[in-house]
Design a protein around this motif. Structure first.
Motif, mmCIF file in Angstrom:
data_model
loop_
_atom_site.group_PDB
_atom_site.id
_atom_site.type_symbol
_atom_site.label_atom_id
_atom_site.label_comp_id
_atom_site.label_asym_id
_atom_site.label_seq_id
_atom_site.Cartn_x
_atom_site.Cartn_y
_atom_site.Cartn_z
ATOM 1 N N SER A 88 75.217 24.795 4.138
ATOM 2 C CA SER A 88 74.532 24.900 5.437
ATOM 3 C C SER A 88 75.103 23.914 6.440
ATOM 4 O O SER A 88 74.371 23.184 7.116
ATOM 5 C CB SER A 88 73.023 24.655 5.256
ATOM 6 O OG SER A 88 72.472 25.561 4.324
ATOM 7 N N LEU A 89 76.397 23.907 6.536
ATOM 8 C CA LEU A 89 77.056 22.925 7.389
ATOM 9 C C LEU A 89 76.760 23.171 8.862
ATOM 10 O O LEU A 89 76.613 24.314 9.311
ATOM 11 C CB LEU A 89 78.565 22.938 7.139
ATOM 12 C CG LEU A 89 78.973 22.243 5.836
ATOM 13 C CD1 LEU A 89 80.376 22.646 5.417
ATOM 14 C CD2 LEU A 89 78.880 20.738 5.998
ATOM 15 N N LYS A 90 76.670 22.070 9.592
ATOM 16 C CA LYS A 90 76.356 22.079 11.010
ATOM 17 C C LYS A 90 77.506 21.435 11.786
ATOM 18 O O LYS A 90 78.251 20.612 11.223
ATOM 19 C CB LYS A 90 75.069 21.294 11.259
ATOM 20 C CG LYS A 90 73.889 21.722 10.429
ATOM 21 C CD LYS A 90 72.715 20.779 10.630
ATOM 22 C CE LYS A 90 71.543 21.164 9.751
ATOM 23 N NZ LYS A 90 70.393 20.239 9.933
ATOM 24 N N PRO A 91 77.630 21.748 13.049
ATOM 25 C CA PRO A 91 78.689 21.108 13.840
ATOM 26 C C PRO A 91 78.630 19.579 13.786
ATOM 27 O O PRO A 91 79.673 18.920 13.800
ATOM 28 C CB PRO A 91 78.433 21.636 15.251
ATOM 29 C CG PRO A 91 77.816 22.976 15.026
ATOM 30 C CD PRO A 91 76.951 22.801 13.800
ATOM 31 N N GLU A 92 77.432 19.033 13.700
ATOM 32 C CA GLU A 92 77.313 17.571 13.641
ATOM 33 C C GLU A 92 77.759 16.976 12.316
ATOM 34 O O GLU A 92 77.810 15.750 12.179
ATOM 35 C CB GLU A 92 75.866 17.141 13.949
ATOM 36 C CG GLU A 92 74.800 17.834 13.143
ATOM 37 C CD GLU A 92 74.198 19.026 13.878
ATOM 38 O OE1 GLU A 92 74.956 19.801 14.510
ATOM 39 O OE2 GLU A 92 72.965 19.184 13.786
#
Length: 119
Positions: A88-92
């Motif tokens: 669930s990777l996020k840009p941050e």
């Protein structure tokens, strides 16, 4: 002296997954299983941030609050390797991720692997 080499970084879309690896090596007599391992990350212009930690035998793990439930740290002492599964990777989450092995006053770092989360 301990050498650490990270791998597995790359470009991934938001919501995707990556698995980072950190392989350790050392001089004759080196015993990986005595070292606790931490993963850190650093985005340019920001402070280095602790991501996760695993004890020497792997029985204890800890995570930064923003990674709990998404990241999993594990180790295979027979392979001198620590893993960081990131879901669930996020840009941050974009940063250079570093592996750190430590024991008492001994403290070793890899050169890092870049993770970029972008569409």
């Amino acid at each position: 002296q301990v050498q650490l080499v990270e791998s597995g970084g790359g470009l991934v879309q938001p919501g995707g997954s990556l698995r980072l690896s950190c392989v350790a090596s050392g001089a004759s007599g080196f015993t990986f299983s005595v070292y606790a391992i931490r993963w850190y990350r650093q985005d340019p212009g920001k402070k280095r941030e602790l991501v996760a930690r695993i004890s020497s035998a792997g029985g204890t793990t800890e995570y930064a609050d923003s990674m709990k439930g998404r990241f999993t740290i594990a180790r295979d002492n027979a392979k001198n390797t620590v893993y960081l599964q990131m879901n669930s990777l996020k840009p941050e989450d974009t940063a250079v991720y570093y592996c750190n092995a430590y024991l008492y006053t001994m403290d070793y770092w890899g050169k890092g692997t870049l993770v970029t989360v972008s569409s």
